[in-house]
Design an enzyme around this catalytic site. Structure first.
Site, PDB file in Angstrom:
ATOM      1  N   GLU A  33      25.676  43.878  60.095  1.00 46.96           N
ATOM      2  CA  GLU A  33      25.587  42.985  58.940  1.00 46.96           C
ATOM      3  C   GLU A  33      24.462  41.983  59.164  1.00 46.96           C
ATOM      4  O   GLU A  33      24.322  41.444  60.254  1.00 46.96           O
ATOM      5  CB  GLU A  33      26.929  42.256  58.853  1.00 46.96           C
ATOM      6  CG  GLU A  33      27.107  41.429  57.629  1.00 46.96           C
ATOM      7  CD  GLU A  33      28.585  41.121  57.417  1.00 46.96           C
ATOM      8  OE1 GLU A  33      29.426  42.047  57.454  1.00 46.96           O
ATOM      9  OE2 GLU A  33      28.896  39.950  57.216  1.00 46.96           O
TER      10      GLU A  33
ATOM     11  N   THR B 272      24.772  39.968  53.502  1.00 48.78           N
ATOM     12  CA  THR B 272      25.665  38.914  53.002  1.00 48.78           C
ATOM     13  C   THR B 272      25.059  38.200  51.792  1.00 48.78           C
ATOM     14  O   THR B 272      23.861  38.287  51.527  1.00 48.78           O
ATOM     15  CB  THR B 272      25.956  37.858  54.092  1.00 48.78           C
ATOM     16  OG1 THR B 272      24.734  37.199  54.414  1.00 48.78           O
ATOM     17  CG2 THR B 272      26.549  38.469  55.345  1.00 48.78           C
TER      18      THR B 272
ATOM     19  N   ASP C 201      33.780  31.345  50.268  1.00 48.75           N
ATOM     20  CA  ASP C 201      34.449  30.117  50.730  1.00 48.75           C
ATOM     21  C   ASP C 201      34.231  28.994  49.732  1.00 48.75           C
ATOM     22  O   ASP C 201      33.421  29.116  48.815  1.00 48.75           O
ATOM     23  CB  ASP C 201      33.880  29.698  52.093  1.00 48.75           C
ATOM     24  CG  ASP C 201      34.400  30.592  53.200  1.00 48.75           C
ATOM     25  OD1 ASP C 201      35.602  30.921  53.176  1.00 48.75           O
ATOM     26  OD2 ASP C 201      33.605  30.969  54.080  1.00 48.75           O
TER      27      ASP C 201
ATOM     28  N   LYS D 298      44.681  44.046  47.010  1.00 47.47           N
ATOM     29  CA  LYS D 298      43.265  44.420  46.837  1.00 47.47           C
ATOM     30  C   LYS D 298      43.106  45.946  46.919  1.00 47.47           C
ATOM     31  O   LYS D 298      42.357  46.536  46.151  1.00 47.47           O
ATOM     32  CB  LYS D 298      42.386  43.728  47.903  1.00 47.47           C
ATOM     33  CG  LYS D 298      42.310  42.219  47.741  1.00 47.47           C
ATOM     34  CD  LYS D 298      41.195  41.571  48.564  1.00 47.47           C
ATOM     35  CE  LYS D 298      41.580  41.226  49.965  1.00 47.47           C
ATOM     36  NZ  LYS D 298      40.628  40.330  50.647  1.00 47.47           N
TER      37      LYS D 298
HETATM   38  P1  FAD Z   1      40.749  36.681  48.921  1.00 52.51           P
HETATM   39  O1  FAD Z   1      41.146  38.061  49.252  1.00 52.51           O
HETATM   40  O2  FAD Z   1      40.683  36.318  47.472  1.00 52.51           O
HETATM   41  O3  FAD Z   1      41.753  35.696  49.675  1.00 52.51           O
HETATM   42  C1  FAD Z   1      41.485  34.308  49.764  1.00 52.51           C
HETATM   43  C2  FAD Z   1      42.780  33.553  50.044  1.00 52.51           C
HETATM   44  O4  FAD Z   1      43.605  33.550  48.879  1.00 52.51           O
HETATM   45  C3  FAD Z   1      43.641  34.182  51.135  1.00 52.51           C
HETATM   46  O5  FAD Z   1      44.284  33.141  51.816  1.00 52.51           O
HETATM   47  C4  FAD Z   1      44.637  35.042  50.366  1.00 52.51           C
HETATM   48  O6  FAD Z   1      45.829  35.215  51.118  1.00 52.51           O
HETATM   49  C5  FAD Z   1      44.848  34.192  49.119  1.00 52.51           C
HETATM   50  N1  FAD Z   1      45.103  34.972  47.894  1.00 52.51           N
HETATM   51  C6  FAD Z   1      44.565  36.164  47.557  1.00 52.51           C
HETATM   52  N2  FAD Z   1      44.981  36.512  46.317  1.00 52.51           N
HETATM   53  C7  FAD Z   1      45.779  35.510  45.863  1.00 52.51           C
HETATM   54  C8  FAD Z   1      46.490  35.262  44.652  1.00 52.51           C
HETATM   55  N3  FAD Z   1      46.478  36.147  43.662  1.00 52.51           N
HETATM   56  N4  FAD Z   1      47.180  34.097  44.555  1.00 52.51           N
HETATM   57  C9  FAD Z   1      47.204  33.190  45.554  1.00 52.51           C
HETATM   58  N5  FAD Z   1      46.551  33.377  46.739  1.00 52.51           N
HETATM   59  C10 FAD Z   1      45.847  34.517  46.884  1.00 52.51           C
HETATM   60  N6  FAD Z   1      31.575  34.751  52.546  1.00 52.51           N
HETATM   61  C11 FAD Z   1      30.430  34.551  51.865  1.00 52.51           C
HETATM   62  O7  FAD Z   1      30.252  33.489  51.243  1.00 52.51           O
HETATM   63  N7  FAD Z   1      29.448  35.506  51.847  1.00 52.51           N
HETATM   64  C12 FAD Z   1      29.581  36.698  52.472  1.00 52.51           C
HETATM   65  O8  FAD Z   1      28.683  37.531  52.420  1.00 52.51           O
HETATM   66  C13 FAD Z   1      30.783  36.937  53.202  1.00 52.51           C
HETATM   67  N8  FAD Z   1      30.981  38.106  53.861  1.00 52.51           N
HETATM   68  C14 FAD Z   1      32.166  38.335  54.517  1.00 52.51           C
HETATM   69  C15 FAD Z   1      32.388  39.566  55.151  1.00 52.51           C
HETATM   70  C16 FAD Z   1      33.576  39.816  55.832  1.00 52.51           C
HETATM   71  C17 FAD Z   1      33.794  41.150  56.496  1.00 52.51           C
HETATM   72  C18 FAD Z   1      34.569  38.798  55.904  1.00 52.51           C
HETATM   73  C19 FAD Z   1      35.835  39.035  56.662  1.00 52.51           C
HETATM   74  C20 FAD Z   1      34.363  37.580  55.269  1.00 52.51           C
HETATM   75  C21 FAD Z   1      33.180  37.333  54.564  1.00 52.51           C
HETATM   76  N9  FAD Z   1      32.945  36.116  53.909  1.00 52.51           N
HETATM   77  C22 FAD Z   1      31.776  35.916  53.217  1.00 52.51           C
HETATM   78  C23 FAD Z   1      33.943  35.044  53.960  1.00 52.51           C
HETATM   79  C24 FAD Z   1      34.945  35.091  52.795  1.00 52.51           C
HETATM   80  O9  FAD Z   1      34.272  34.875  51.566  1.00 52.51           O
HETATM   81  C25 FAD Z   1      35.990  34.019  53.040  1.00 52.51           C
HETATM   82  O10 FAD Z   1      36.771  34.344  54.148  1.00 52.51           O
HETATM   83  C26 FAD Z   1      36.831  33.606  51.842  1.00 52.51           C
HETATM   84  O11 FAD Z   1      37.474  32.376  52.161  1.00 52.51           O
HETATM   85  C27 FAD Z   1      37.934  34.597  51.469  1.00 52.51           C
HETATM   86  O12 FAD Z   1      37.408  35.712  50.924  1.00 52.51           O
HETATM   87  P2  FAD Z   1      38.351  36.982  50.579  1.00 52.51           P
HETATM   88  O13 FAD Z   1      37.511  37.948  49.868  1.00 52.51           O
HETATM   89  O14 FAD Z   1      39.102  37.407  51.775  1.00 52.51           O
HETATM   90  O15 FAD Z   1      39.352  36.263  49.538  1.00 52.51           O
END
Ligand code: FAD
Length: 318
Positions: free
Chosen positions: A19, A50, A127, A200
């Site tokens: 990445e 990213t 985030d 998801k």
């Molecule tokens: P989600 O799956 O939406 O989850 C976020 C939080 O909400 C979790 O605590 C989950 O339990 C909770 N949740 C989910 N659905 C619901 C619902 N319906 N109601 C209430 N709560 C819910 N960030 C960047 O800015 N740019 C990047 O390119 C990037 N790349 C990444 C690549 C990887 C492999 C990983 C692991 C992370 C990356 N991140 C990146 C960080 C990521 O954006 C953050 O960790 C963010 O806080 C959560 O993203 P998510 O897609 O897991 O969110």
């Protein structure tokens, strides 16, 4: 080609992927190429790029006042994906965020991806912005990654946000999502986070890439629990080598992950940065060898745009 197809074609062989992050605005893409070049010998079937959240900057107005402006300091994700695909003939995976984008803007981005022949996207919430207490979706945007997965999946079915007649060229994206072996920092428990992961996958995600972890036991437990809950898609481990002393503080702080005592001890014994980098490399090699022996589909490395340590790790593992 889809990430899942690459995995199927590998017939059980562990693949190597990594990445990268786009350069700071105004910097050349050449440095990125210089860091990708040495990794191509490990034949990555795909490279992730990213996307950064927008952030507030303060611009000097020249009259003693500062103007607060919203900007993205590392733009160019899609352009980089297209140029890497073209230059190296390798699949690229743009990270697509909920944060900072309306659904309409996301649709345009996905249409661009489709026209560029990009078959995979990583669907993420993003985030909170630096000065926000918690994540706030853009008005008209997706709230959670699951909503973004649903939007992408709708597009795969030929359904746009507005009625489009006679769709004869549907998208067919393979969708990756994030998973957290030590739970997402906002989640009340690992099980509740896994239920969100299952949502998801049920919404159309085809594979999972994990947050970095330094203790393989955490990954193995996570995969076992995910399987118990009926998550059957590939779960790709994400590996990051420690490179500087500061990582001992910032990685747990930012990602709420634990570092094993042995690793902390080894870093503390180091006399200089070169020693710390070596400890990080050795640790990641051991992690990678154990994961490979356990038959993980892909080892995915967070390179942060620097490749020398990743090259040294890969040369011992692949
Ligand atoms: P989600 O799956 O939406 O989850 C976020 C939080 O909400 C979790 O605590 C989950 O339990 C909770 N949740 C989910 N659905 C619901 C619902 N319906 N109601 C209430 N709560 C819910 N960030 C960047 O800015 N740019 C990047 O390119 C990037 N790349 C990444 C690549 C990887 C492999 C990983 C692991 C992370 C990356 N991140 C990146 C960080 C990521 O954006 C953050 O960790 C963010 O806080 C959560 O993203 P998510 O897609 O897991 O969110």
């Amino acid at each position: 080609m889809k990430v899942t197809q690459h995995i199927e074609d590998s017939k059980g062989e562990t693949l190597f992927s990594f990445e990268i992050i786009p350069p700071q605005k105004g910097k050349s893409i050449q440095e990125l190429y210089d860091n990708i070049d040495p990794l191509m010998e490990f034949k990555p079937p795909f490279i992730d790029v990213t996307t950064s959240r927008e952030e507030f900057i303060y611009v000097d107005k020249g009259n003693g006042l500062l103007e607060k402006k919203l900007t993205r300091m590392r733009p160019g994700t899609l352009g980089i994906c297209a140029s890497i695909k073209h230059k190296y003939n390798v699949d690229t995976v743009p990270h697509v965020l909920c944060g900072g984008f309306t659904k309409e803007e996301t649709e345009y981005l996905l249409v661009d991806c489709h026209y560029l022949g990009i078959d995979n996207v990583m669907a993420l919430r993003g985030d909170a912005m630096k000065d926000e207490q918690s994540f706030v979706p853009k008005k008209g945007g997706n709230d959670f990654a699951v909503d973004l997965v649903k939007q992408i999946n709708q597009l795969n079915c030929g359904k746009y946000l507005h009625d489009v007649m006679d769709v004869d060229n549907k998208a067919n994206f393979c969708i990756g999502v994030a998973g957290y072996p030590e739970k997402h920092l906002e989640s009340p428990s690992l099980i509740s986070d896994l239920k969100r992961l299952k949502e998801k996958v049920d919404a159309g995600a085809d594979y999972v890439v994990t947050q970095m972890f330094f203790d393989n036991a955490k990954y193995f437990e996570f995969v076992a629990k995910a399987r118990e809950m009926g998550i059957t898609v590939p779960i790709i481990p994400g590996i990051k080598p420690i490179a500087v002393q500061r990582h001992l503080q910032v990685l747990p702080q930012i990602f709420r992950i634990d570092l094993p005592e042995d690793l902390i001890h080894a870093v503390d014994q180091c006399k200089n940065n070169a020693d710390i980098r070596q400890v990080g490399i050795e640790w990641a090699i051991q992690q990678s060898l154990e994961l490979k022996a356990a038959g993980v589909p892909v080892l995915h490395y967070y390179s942060m745009g620097k490749s020398e340590n990743i090259r040294q790790i890969a040369s011992k593992v692949f």
